[in-house]
Scaffold this motif. Structure first.
Motif, short mmCIF file in Angstrom:
data_model
loop_
_atom_site.label_atom_id
_atom_site.label_comp_id
_atom_site.label_asym_id
_atom_site.label_seq_id
_atom_site.Cartn_x
_atom_site.Cartn_y
_atom_site.Cartn_z
N ILE A 189 30.96 -13.43 56.08
CA ILE A 189 32.42 -13.48 55.93
C ILE A 189 32.92 -12.29 55.12
O ILE A 189 33.93 -11.66 55.44
CB ILE A 189 32.82 -14.80 55.23
N SER A 190 32.20 -11.94 54.06
CA SER A 190 32.61 -10.82 53.20
C SER A 190 32.60 -9.50 53.97
O SER A 190 33.53 -8.70 53.87
CB SER A 190 31.70 -10.73 51.98
N ILE A 191 31.53 -9.27 54.74
CA ILE A 191 31.42 -8.02 55.51
C ILE A 191 32.55 -7.92 56.52
O ILE A 191 33.21 -6.88 56.64
CB ILE A 191 30.05 -7.94 56.21
N ARG A 192 32.77 -9.01 57.23
CA ARG A 192 33.83 -8.97 58.24
C ARG A 192 35.20 -8.77 57.59
O ARG A 192 36.04 -8.02 58.09
CB ARG A 192 33.81 -10.26 59.06
N THR A 193 35.42 -9.42 56.48
CA THR A 193 36.71 -9.29 55.80
C THR A 193 36.95 -7.86 55.35
O THR A 193 38.04 -7.31 55.50
CB THR A 193 36.77 -10.24 54.59
N LEU A 238 39.76 -2.85 56.23
CA LEU A 238 39.76 -1.40 56.41
C LEU A 238 40.41 -1.02 57.73
O LEU A 238 41.20 -0.05 57.80
CB LEU A 238 38.33 -0.88 56.35
N SER A 239 40.11 -1.76 58.78
CA SER A 239 40.70 -1.48 60.09
C SER A 239 42.22 -1.62 60.04
O SER A 239 42.96 -0.78 60.56
CB SER A 239 40.12 -2.43 61.14
N TRP A 240 42.68 -2.71 59.38
CA TRP A 240 44.13 -2.91 59.26
C TRP A 240 44.80 -1.78 58.48
O TRP A 240 45.87 -1.30 58.84
CB TRP A 240 44.40 -4.25 58.59
N MET A 241 44.16 -1.35 57.40
CA MET A 241 44.73 -0.27 56.58
C MET A 241 44.81 1.03 57.37
O MET A 241 45.79 1.78 57.25
CB MET A 241 43.89 -0.09 55.32
N LEU A 242 43.80 1.30 58.18
CA LEU A 242 43.81 2.52 58.98
C LEU A 242 44.89 2.45 60.07
O LEU A 242 45.54 3.46 60.36
CB LEU A 242 42.44 2.74 59.61
N VAL A 243 45.08 1.26 60.66
CA VAL A 243 46.14 1.10 61.66
C VAL A 243 47.51 1.34 61.03
O VAL A 243 48.37 2.03 61.59
CB VAL A 243 46.08 -0.30 62.30
#
Length: 325
Positions: A52-56, A61-66
């Motif tokens: 869960i931690s890794i995916r979160t 990070l993906s959301w921040m880059l978007v």
């Protein structure tokens, strides 16, 4: 380096993901503590938490880059062809000692000032600048549509405004080029008013790079072939008589080196000013000219690619940990 975001407000959404991710991780750990009693805790709970931690982290990070991509990051510049109509003009006025020769009404400098002043008066609405040169070159008036300040600059022109002796038209051309903002997407013209005398540098070499930069050179030769005598040391108490003549050959060579639609005219010839005006205004009608303008490069594809990679990493890395559990 010119770096900025087109919509910096969007970055707020990116940073909002950080507390959300921390909340998810902490909340899940508390739920795990409730689900696994003291006697039931083991490696499986740790692996689930790890997944869960890794995916979160990667999803965050993906959301921040978007969000960063959506903010429109820009940095760096490159030249791009642009179809535009309009013009910007930089007048380059020779104020060296040779311009005091009296082979034209008044003298060469007075004639050149009147010539340039009339040209500027006909270029209504077109941004104009003024560069003066002697032993060095100086941007006296930056690009402006304020004709009063430009005319004041013309009236102030004199050999005494620059202390360095000599004549460096090559340096004046370089100064004129810098007077055009890199992002200016209109046709650019340099109107050179000079008798062609140079003591340093190479006017031809300086002019050779103008066409590649989207700049047209319009040179007006001020003076006569027969010339006139001047005192090279005027105002110093010394006397050195010098026969100053118009060097049309140098000015014509510079125009050829500039290429494109560059032109040379003899300022004393009737109709020469009209020829310059027609050349400048020819691209301002229905037709558009291709000019090269410096544009800030959009960098959002880099962040979108990073967002996709982070999203995939969340699926892969988190999935591996989940399977192990």
């Amino acid at each position: 380096m010119n770096a900025y975001f087109e919509s910096p407000g969007v970055l707020v959404l990116a940073f909002a993901a950080i507390p959300a991710a921390v909340y998810v991780i902490i909340r899940f750990r508390r739920v795990r503590e409730q689900l696994f009693s003291a006697g039931q805790r083991g490696w499986q709970g740790s692996r689930v938490t790890e997944a869960i931690s890794i995916r979160t982290v990667f999803f965050t990070l993906s959301w921040m880059l978007v969000c960063t991509a959506a903010a429109g990051p820009r940095w760096g510049t490159r030249l791009e062809p642009v179809r535009e109509q309009g013009a910007a003009v930089v007048f380059v006025l020779d104020v060296s000692r040779s311009m005091t020769a009296e082979d034209l009404p008044g003298n060469r400098l007075e004639f050149a000032v009147q010539y340039a002043s009339r040209l500027a008066g006909e270029l209504s609405g077109i941004p104009c600048a003024l560069v003066v040169f002697k032993g060095t070159a100086q941007l006296l008036i930056p690009l402006t549509t304020d004709r009063r300040s430009l005319q004041d600059g013309f009236r102030a022109a004199s050999p005494g405004m620059i202390s360095a002796p000599g004549s460096v038209p090559a340096g004046a051309i370089s100064t004129a080029v810098k007077a055009f903002p890199p992002s200016l997407a209109v046709s650019r013209y340099i109107v050179l008013l000079s008798d062609g005398e140079q003591t340093q540098g190479s006017l031809v070499e300086a002019a050779s790079g103008l066409h590649a930069g989207g700049i047209t050179l319009l040179a007006a030769g001020v003076g006569t072939v027969s010339g006139a005598e001047i005192n090279a040391y005027a105002g110093s108490g010394n006397v050195k008589i010098h026969q100053s003549r118009l060097d049309s050959v140098l000015l014509e060579d510079a125009v050829r080196a500039a290429g494109g639609e560059s032109r040379y005219v003899l300022a004393a010839n009737p109709g020469s000013a009209v020829e310059i005006l027609e050349r400048i205004t020819s691209g301002m009608g229905g037709t558009k000219n291709t000019v090269y303008a410096s544009r800030t490069v959009k960098r959002y594809p880099i962040f979108l690619a990073g967002a996709i990679m982070a999203f995939c990493a969340a699926l892969v890395a988190g999935g591996v940990s989940w399977k192990r559990s």
